[in-house]
Write a protein that holds these residues in place. Structure first.
Motif, mmCIF file in Angstrom:
data_model
loop_
_atom_site.group_PDB
_atom_site.id
_atom_site.type_symbol
_atom_site.label_atom_id
_atom_site.label_comp_id
_atom_site.label_asym_id
_atom_site.label_seq_id
_atom_site.Cartn_x
_atom_site.Cartn_y
_atom_site.Cartn_z
ATOM 1 N N VAL A 73 -4.882 -5.835 -1.492
ATOM 2 C CA VAL A 73 -4.684 -4.399 -1.257
ATOM 3 C C VAL A 73 -5.418 -3.559 -2.312
ATOM 4 O O VAL A 73 -6.186 -2.649 -1.976
ATOM 5 N N ASP B 258 -7.364 9.037 -0.716
ATOM 6 C CA ASP B 258 -8.197 8.691 0.447
ATOM 7 C C ASP B 258 -8.273 7.174 0.621
ATOM 8 O O ASP B 258 -8.130 6.650 1.725
ATOM 9 N N ALA C 236 -8.690 -1.236 -1.720
ATOM 10 C CA ALA C 236 -8.584 0.197 -1.968
ATOM 11 C C ALA C 236 -9.664 0.642 -2.959
ATOM 12 O O ALA C 236 -10.283 1.700 -2.789
ATOM 13 N N GLN D 101 2.040 10.707 -9.343
ATOM 14 C CA GLN D 101 1.234 10.853 -10.563
ATOM 15 C C GLN D 101 -0.094 11.517 -10.239
ATOM 16 O O GLN D 101 -1.127 11.173 -10.799
ATOM 17 N N LYS E 74 3.954 1.603 -1.316
ATOM 18 C CA LYS E 74 4.472 1.796 -2.672
ATOM 19 C C LYS E 74 3.392 2.366 -3.584
ATOM 20 O O LYS E 74 3.656 3.250 -4.402
ATOM 21 N N SER E 75 2.171 1.840 -3.418
ATOM 22 C CA SER E 75 1.058 2.307 -4.252
ATOM 23 C C SER E 75 0.746 3.774 -3.974
ATOM 24 O O SER E 75 0.539 4.563 -4.890
ATOM 25 N N TYR F 91 -12.562 3.308 -2.324
ATOM 26 C CA TYR F 91 -12.761 4.436 -3.240
ATOM 27 C C TYR F 91 -14.231 4.561 -3.615
ATOM 28 O O TYR F 91 -14.823 5.643 -3.559
ATOM 29 N N PRO G 11 -8.493 5.732 -11.401
ATOM 30 C CA PRO G 11 -9.950 5.539 -11.432
ATOM 31 C C PRO G 11 -10.568 5.983 -12.764
ATOM 32 O O PRO G 11 -11.625 5.478 -13.139
ATOM 33 N N PRO H 279 -2.149 1.760 -8.678
ATOM 34 C CA PRO H 279 -1.154 2.828 -8.880
ATOM 35 C C PRO H 279 0.171 2.305 -9.416
ATOM 36 O O PRO H 279 0.824 2.980 -10.208
ATOM 37 N N LEU H 280 0.558 1.088 -8.996
ATOM 38 C CA LEU H 280 1.855 0.575 -9.428
ATOM 39 C C LEU H 280 1.829 0.184 -10.903
ATOM 40 O O LEU H 280 2.880 0.036 -11.524
ATOM 41 N N ILE I 283 -8.184 0.040 -9.184
ATOM 42 C CA ILE I 283 -7.207 1.123 -9.069
ATOM 43 C C ILE I 283 -5.854 0.513 -8.713
ATOM 44 O O ILE I 283 -5.683 -0.046 -7.633
ATOM 45 N N ASP J 66 -16.485 5.681 -0.740
ATOM 46 C CA ASP J 66 -16.384 7.123 -0.519
ATOM 47 C C ASP J 66 -17.095 7.896 -1.622
ATOM 48 O O ASP J 66 -17.806 8.877 -1.365
ATOM 49 N N GLY K 221 -9.602 11.118 -4.236
ATOM 50 C CA GLY K 221 -10.309 9.919 -3.760
ATOM 51 C C GLY K 221 -9.411 8.700 -3.744
ATOM 52 O O GLY K 221 -9.496 7.868 -2.834
ATOM 53 N N SER K 222 -8.528 8.593 -4.745
ATOM 54 C CA SER K 222 -7.591 7.457 -4.766
ATOM 55 C C SER K 222 -6.679 7.524 -3.557
ATOM 56 O O SER K 222 -6.359 6.507 -2.935
ATOM 57 N N ALA L 187 3.236 5.969 -5.493
ATOM 58 C CA ALA L 187 3.009 6.068 -6.937
ATOM 59 C C ALA L 187 1.906 7.090 -7.232
ATOM 60 O O ALA L 187 1.996 7.863 -8.191
ATOM 61 N N ILE L 188 0.886 7.103 -6.374
ATOM 62 C CA ILE L 188 -0.195 8.090 -6.555
ATOM 63 C C ILE L 188 0.338 9.502 -6.355
ATOM 64 O O ILE L 188 0.038 10.423 -7.122
ATOM 65 N N LYS M 53 -3.403 12.251 -12.613
ATOM 66 C CA LYS M 53 -3.936 11.007 -13.176
ATOM 67 C C LYS M 53 -4.775 10.308 -12.109
ATOM 68 O O LYS M 53 -5.797 9.708 -12.386
ATOM 69 N N PHE M 54 -4.287 10.392 -10.876
ATOM 70 C CA PHE M 54 -5.057 9.887 -9.749
ATOM 71 C C PHE M 54 -5.673 11.070 -9.019
ATOM 72 O O PHE M 54 -5.054 12.130 -8.914
ATOM 73 N N ASP M 55 -6.886 10.881 -8.491
ATOM 74 C CA ASP M 55 -7.563 11.977 -7.809
ATOM 75 C C ASP M 55 -7.413 11.852 -6.290
ATOM 76 O O ASP M 55 -6.796 10.904 -5.786
ATOM 77 N N ALA N 195 0.839 -1.205 0.000
ATOM 78 C CA ALA N 195 0.000 0.000 0.000
ATOM 79 C C ALA N 195 0.876 1.258 0.000
ATOM 80 O O ALA N 195 0.532 2.260 -0.642
ATOM 81 N N TYR O 135 -6.250 4.765 -0.503
ATOM 82 C CA TYR O 135 -4.997 4.136 -0.076
ATOM 83 C C TYR O 135 -4.585 4.586 1.323
ATOM 84 O O TYR O 135 -3.916 3.839 2.043
#
Lengths: 406, 207
Positions: free
Chosen positions: B151, A195, B155, A185, A177-178, B159, B123, B117-118, B115, B162, A192-193, A181-182, A188-190, A175, A197
């Motif tokens: 994970v 929130d 997640a 970037q 690392k993820s 998302y 989204p 990220p890696l 979703i 929410d 909410g993403s 990454a968010i 590209k991620f908002d 989580a 993670y």
């Protein structure tokens, strides 16, 4: 205090437990094919240097943890010129946690695991079938090395008593690392993403912190007084979660004795998780600016002090070595005391770590770790006087061949 | 690598195509291709036509994103289905799993992933807005989040929970635990831990 050993009195596996009964090594390090039989108690692996004594300890360690204590390069474990290695262990029946008494690993093109002959997919389910603690010269890094060394030690020990710790740790790292990454970037991620993670990070991160704190609490409560037999002075341990100082959950951790094991862990865990989540939200803009998650258990530190002074900075080489040795003794003791399965085997691997101790301290060391059904493997070039009367079996190791005779 | 040049070109090309399938190595691809040599010309033509039509006949359901031959899939166009509950899955391939169980009579929504990220998957690449439009239609009372229990799946579920919090929809998460009908001895420790934590009271006590 939940310091209650789960063993029922009179049901102590006094030397009857035994544990590791046999070991087969094929194409492992300098062994072509060796089949060893062990007796309960203390087994001495005797022979000149470079003959393969430590390789036997490494094989036992690999069966317990699926990792070596010397290398991360699995290829180094394969005998020169071979395609793969195989290890098999026989445990005394009903000793293993899962009731399994035959463990087998083959490592060729891929790794195959077998428990009682049945294939097993997950390494996380295979490991820790028996408890294992290795005493190796590199242990000095536990004291002098970076915090990551102490975290790894804490995690391996905690994971031995509670498999869920390693799952939480794995999920936390994933989580983390993820989330990073968010952060890198964003757009590209908002939000909410982030929130989403954050919630995962708080759930698993809080569990990791709570588990590690519990282990440090156990370290302090069950292994403090006797350390004087190995180390001059008083050893103290302080667990510092990698959370900001201003955070209320962090300040509670500054007094592990007060918070410690007493509070009902579920409530404590939920509170920590909420505080953790709040902390992540508060630090979000900074994390976004830096592109990395600043706070969390990936920055946890275990501070070790000797008589009030930071050991890694002020301790002598001898003090550091003795303290590292004590951390391993304490590990064995914690495993003995807090295991849920009283039959669980405890196997100690002692390799070349007693050099700096005088004879009386060596005797004290053996007194600390022997007994209670604990099985010990000890490598040496000549049997030291401190071992008189303690050895149950001597195996001679010479160029990858093990024999019982002289 | 084993088969390069050992067969005539027509067979060699077929072997290479078969090898692109998941779970098929070079040996299996060879065996499959050789087995097809025994088929009648008619069967082979039929098989070829099926492959040729696969993408021509299949499309995605306009409503839920399931695989379909019509604008609406068979589930969405079935008047007997409950339209007030939607089960969210990651992939269309997971719908038959629920359908075989036969106990869910509501509708589905395929996200088209989760979703990650890696993997750089955000989204915006998922069919979340389409889901929002369905929910805002006002008919749906319950949303079941059936993303996988790892994970990324957790997640993604967080998302969605929410994102739709403001809507008057009950949001639930699929339960995890002991496989039904299985011996406890076969459950791994992760599953047991989840089942213990999510245990339910069945009786006793007065409080």
């Amino acid at each position: 205090m939940e310091r209650q050993p789960l063993q029922t009195p009179g049901h102590q596996p006094e030397n009857s437990g035994g544990s590791l009964r046999s070991l087969i090594l094929k194409q492992f390090r300098n062994y072509g094919h060796a089949e060893l039989e062990f007796k309960p108690g203390l087994t001495v692996l005797l022979g000149p240097n470079g003959q393969g004594k430590t390789n036997i300890l490494e094989a036992v360690h690999y069966l317990a943890f699926l990792r070596s204590f010397r290398t991360r390069q699995i290829k180094e474990l394969i005998r020169f010129g071979a395609d793969g290695f195989q290890l098999q262990a026989g445990l005394a029946a009903a000793v293993a946690e899962s009731g399994a008494d035959r463990l087998s690993v083959t490592f060729g093109r891929d790794r195959r695991l077998f428990l009682n002959g049945a294939p097993m997919d997950k390494g996380s389910e295979f490991i820790n079938q028996f408890f294992c603690v290795a005493f190796i010269p590199e242990d000095i890094e536990l004291v002098k090395g970076p915090a990551a060394e102490r975290r790894r030690w804490l995690d391996m020990l905690t994971g031995q008593l509670d498999r869920s710790h390693l799952r939480d740790l794995h999920a936390y790292n994933h989580a983390l690392k993820s989330r990073n990454a968010i952060l890198r970037q964003f757009g590209k991620f908002d939000a909410g993403s982030l929130d989403a993670y954050d919630q995962l990070l708080a759930r698993h991160g809080a569990a990791v912190i709570q588990n590690r704190r519990q282990t440090v609490g156990r370290l302090a409560s069950c292994a403090l007084a006797d350390s004087a037999v190995l180390v001059n002075g008083t050893l103290e341990y302080e667990y510092l979660p990698g959370l900001p100082k201003s955070d209320p959950s962090a300040s509670a951790d500054d007094h592990p004795a007060a918070g410690g094991d007493d509070a009902p862990s579920a409530i404590q865990g939920r509170k920590l998780q909420e505080a953790y989540l709040e902390m992540l939200v508060q630090n979000r803009s900074r994390d976004l600016r830096d592109g990395v998650t600043v706070w969390g258990p990936h920055r946890d530190e275990l501070v070790i002090r000797l008589s009030g002074r930071l050991l890694s900075a002020y301790g002598s080489e001898g003090q550091c070595r003795a303290s590292a040795l004590w951390l391993r003794v304490a590990s064995a003791r914690i495993l003995r005391e807090y295991t849920a399965s009283p039959q669980a085997a405890l196997v100690l691997l002692v390799d070349d770590v007693l050099g700096e101790l005088d004879e009386s301290r060596r005797a004290a060391f053996w007194d600390q770790i022997q007994g209670g059904g604990t099985q010990i493997f000890f490598t040496c070039t000549a049997i030291p006087p401190s071992l008189t009367g303690r050895v149950t079996q001597t195996l001679h190791v010479s160029a990858g061949v093990v024999s019982t005779g002289g | 690598m084993a088969s390069s040049g050992s067969y005539p070109q027509a067979l060699e090309e077929l072997i290479l195509s078969l090898r692109r399938l998941p779970g098929i190595g070079s040996r299996t691809a060879e065996r499959l291709a050789l087995a097809m040599l025994d088929w009648t010309a008619h069967d082979l033509e039929l098989f070829g036509a099926q492959l040729a039509n696969l993408k021509k006949r299949l499309r995605f359901c306009d409503s839920c994103g399931n695989l379909s031959e019509a604008p609406l899939c068979r589930i969405c166009s079935d008047p007997r289905r409950q339209t007030d509950v939607i089960c969210v899955v990651e992939q269309a391939g997971q719908i038959p799993v629920f359908e075989r169980a036969g106990c869910f009579r509501g509708l589905y929504h395929v996200l088209g992933g989760r979703i990650e990220p890696l993997e750089g998957r955000g989204p915006g690449e998922l069919r979340i807005e389409a889901l929002r439009r369905r929910l805002e239609g006002g008919q749906v009372r319950e949303l079941i989040l059936a993303t996988s229990p790892d994970v990324e799946g957790e997640a993604t579920a967080a998302y969605l929970a929410d994102a739709f919090r403001g809507l008057s929809v009950t949001i639930s998460r699929l339960a995890s635990g002991i496989p039904v009908g299985a011996d406890l001895g076969f459950a791994d420790s992760a599953t047991i831990a989840v089942a213990i934590n999510a245990r339910r009271t069945v009786g006793g006590g007065s409080g």
